[in-house]
Scaffold this active site. Sequence first.
Site, PDB file in Angstrom:
ATOM      1  N   ASP A  26       0.816  -1.216   0.000  1.00 50.68           N
ATOM      2  CA  ASP A  26       0.000   0.000   0.000  1.00 50.68           C
ATOM      3  C   ASP A  26       0.854   1.272   0.000  1.00 50.68           C
ATOM      4  OD1 ASP A  26      -2.322   1.453   0.005  1.00 50.68           O
ATOM      5  OD2 ASP A  26      -2.689   1.264   2.152  1.00 50.68           O
ATOM      6  N   ARG A  79      -1.095   8.852 -10.211  1.00 51.45           N
ATOM      7  CA  ARG A  79      -1.126   7.666  -9.351  1.00 51.45           C
ATOM      8  C   ARG A  79      -0.547   6.437 -10.057  1.00 51.45           C
ATOM      9  NH1 ARG A  79      -4.229   7.471  -4.859  1.00 51.45           N
ATOM     10  NH2 ARG A  79      -4.534   5.248  -5.233  1.00 51.45           N
ATOM     11  N   SER A  84      -7.432  -5.578  -4.752  1.00 56.97           N
ATOM     12  CA  SER A  84      -8.496  -6.167  -3.944  1.00 56.97           C
ATOM     13  C   SER A  84      -9.819  -6.176  -4.700  1.00 56.97           C
ATOM     14  CB  SER A  84      -8.653  -5.375  -2.639  1.00 56.97           C
ATOM     15  OG  SER A  84      -9.348  -4.164  -2.883  1.00 56.97           O
ATOM     16  N   ASN A 142     -10.987  -2.736  -5.053  1.00 52.83           N
ATOM     17  CA  ASN A 142     -10.224  -1.762  -5.846  1.00 52.83           C
ATOM     18  C   ASN A 142     -10.859  -1.433  -7.208  1.00 52.83           C
ATOM     19  OD1 ASN A 142      -7.005  -2.876  -4.541  1.00 52.83           O
ATOM     20  ND2 ASN A 142      -8.205  -1.086  -3.927  1.00 52.83           N
ATOM     21  N   TRP A 143     -11.896  -2.182  -7.605  1.00 53.34           N
ATOM     22  CA  TRP A 143     -12.626  -1.865  -8.843  1.00 53.34           C
ATOM     23  C   TRP A 143     -13.341  -0.527  -8.740  1.00 53.34           C
ATOM     24  CZ3 TRP A 143     -11.395  -4.850 -12.812  1.00 53.34           C
ATOM     25  CH2 TRP A 143     -11.022  -6.180 -12.598  1.00 53.34           C
ATOM     26  N   ILE A 154      -6.770  -4.096   8.128  1.00 62.96           N
ATOM     27  CA  ILE A 154      -6.560  -5.337   7.372  1.00 62.96           C
ATOM     28  C   ILE A 154      -7.010  -5.190   5.918  1.00 62.96           C
ATOM     29  CG2 ILE A 154      -7.098  -7.799   7.303  1.00 62.96           C
ATOM     30  CD1 ILE A 154      -7.652  -7.725  10.255  1.00 62.96           C
TER      31      ILE A 154
HETATM   32  C1  IPE Z   1      -5.365  -2.605   0.192  1.00 61.88           C
HETATM   33  O1  IPE Z   1      -5.090  -1.269  -0.008  1.00 61.88           O
HETATM   34  C2  IPE Z   1      -5.322  -3.346  -1.115  1.00 61.88           C
HETATM   35  C3  IPE Z   1      -4.033  -3.446  -1.754  1.00 61.88           C
HETATM   36  C4  IPE Z   1      -2.902  -2.954  -1.318  1.00 61.88           C
HETATM   37  C5  IPE Z   1      -3.999  -4.170  -2.992  1.00 61.88           C
HETATM   38  P1  IPE Z   1      -6.240  -0.183  -0.197  1.00 61.88           P
HETATM   39  O2  IPE Z   1      -5.550   1.095  -0.432  1.00 61.88           O
HETATM   40  O3  IPE Z   1      -7.203  -0.651  -1.225  1.00 61.88           O
HETATM   41  O4  IPE Z   1      -6.960  -0.232   1.229  1.00 61.88           O
HETATM   42  P2  IPE Z   1      -7.810   0.897   1.959  1.00 61.88           P
HETATM   43  O5  IPE Z   1      -8.805   1.411   0.968  1.00 61.88           O
HETATM   44  O6  IPE Z   1      -6.859   1.947   2.387  1.00 61.88           O
HETATM   45  O7  IPE Z   1      -8.418   0.187   3.121  1.00 61.88           O
HETATM   46  C1  IPE Z   2      -1.719   0.211  -3.215  1.00 59.96           C
HETATM   47  O1  IPE Z   2      -1.486   1.574  -3.285  1.00 59.96           O
HETATM   48  C2  IPE Z   2      -2.036  -0.400  -4.551  1.00 59.96           C
HETATM   49  C3  IPE Z   2      -3.436  -0.807  -4.718  1.00 59.96           C
HETATM   50  C4  IPE Z   2      -4.351  -0.739  -3.800  1.00 59.96           C
HETATM   51  C5  IPE Z   2      -3.818  -1.324  -6.001  1.00 59.96           C
HETATM   52  P1  IPE Z   2      -2.658   2.642  -3.271  1.00 59.96           P
HETATM   53  O2  IPE Z   2      -3.025   2.937  -4.673  1.00 59.96           O
HETATM   54  O3  IPE Z   2      -3.780   2.190  -2.410  1.00 59.96           O
HETATM   55  O4  IPE Z   2      -1.927   3.873  -2.636  1.00 59.96           O
HETATM   56  P2  IPE Z   2      -2.563   4.944  -1.656  1.00 59.96           P
HETATM   57  O5  IPE Z   2      -3.092   4.199  -0.490  1.00 59.96           O
HETATM   58  O6  IPE Z   2      -3.625   5.648  -2.429  1.00 59.96           O
HETATM   59  O7  IPE Z   2      -1.419   5.824  -1.303  1.00 59.96           O
HETATM   60 MG    MG Z   3      -4.129   2.454  -0.420  1.00 58.86          MG
END
Ligand code: IPE
Ligand code: IPE
Ligand code: MG
Length: 237
Positions: A17, A30, A62, A65-66, A192
């Site tokens: 993350d 991003r 995840s 993430n969609w 988590i």
């Molecule tokens: C968790 O991170 C999923 C991945 C790193 C693939 P997210 O960025 O999606 O989690 P939240 O939204 O902060 O809980």
């Molecule tokens: C984790 O990084 C990658 C995925 C969840 C796919 P993020 O994209 O969630 O990064 P932040 O949390 O926005 O910094």
């Molecule tokens: Mg994140």
Amino acid sequence: MQVDLDHLPRHIAIIMDGNGRWAKRRGLPRTAGHAAGAETFRTIATYCQKIGLEYLTVYAFSTENWKRPLEEVSAIIGLLKKYLLESIEKMEKDKIRLHFFGDLDALPPELRELTVRTDDISTRYEGMQVNVCFNYGGRDEIVRAARAFAEECAAGKRRPEELSEELFSGYLYSAGVPDPDLVIRPSGEIRISNFLLWQSAYAEYYYTDVLWPDFSKEELHRAIAAYQGRSRRFGGV
Ligand code: IPE
Ligand code: IPE
Ligand code: MG
């Protein structure tokens, strides 16, 4: 605290993350953060293999993430494809076994084929196993497992009374993989986010403010050293 690389946990899991915030701090899109995160993954996976880790599981995308903008989702899927194509080239040399946890049916067919290919090639090797969680959700995984077991019961192949924790584990994506000993979450979030809910019942958690693209070998050492300083009791004394 000094890390002892001769006594590693068997299985380390990482929530990769912080890619977005890493990019934002640099005034980049991003997607640039995801590309940098993919590089970090390569570096850390290679290093884990070198020090003799048995299992590495990473959270890459995840089931939630969609919800992100299509452009970002497409970029992440593109990075997965790039990684798979490179891995197929290098597997002979690296001997890393690659597996996937997650619902891959949602991926474009050519990408799904690549995952099947890397899975096939992986059966030839005995090196570290890397599990890439893609379109993975802990709750989704448990529901799928429950459904699969229920279907076998309905078909007369299983009886509900037979179900045990051990048997149920065999219906999860992680069937046959020992539970993670250490779960690492960079980026300062202390949650988590639907990661390995069943498997991490007794995992040790380690959090750090470092963003995933900045995660280094030294950070990994710090996490392992912290783990080595913990007293795991599993409910005992
Ligand atoms: C968790 O991170 C999923 C991945 C790193 C693939 P997210 O960025 O999606 O989690 P939240 O939204 O902060 O809980
Ligand atoms: C984790 O990084 C990658 C995925 C969840 C796919 P993020 O994209 O969630 O990064 P932040 O949390 O926005 O910094
Ligand atoms: Mg994140």
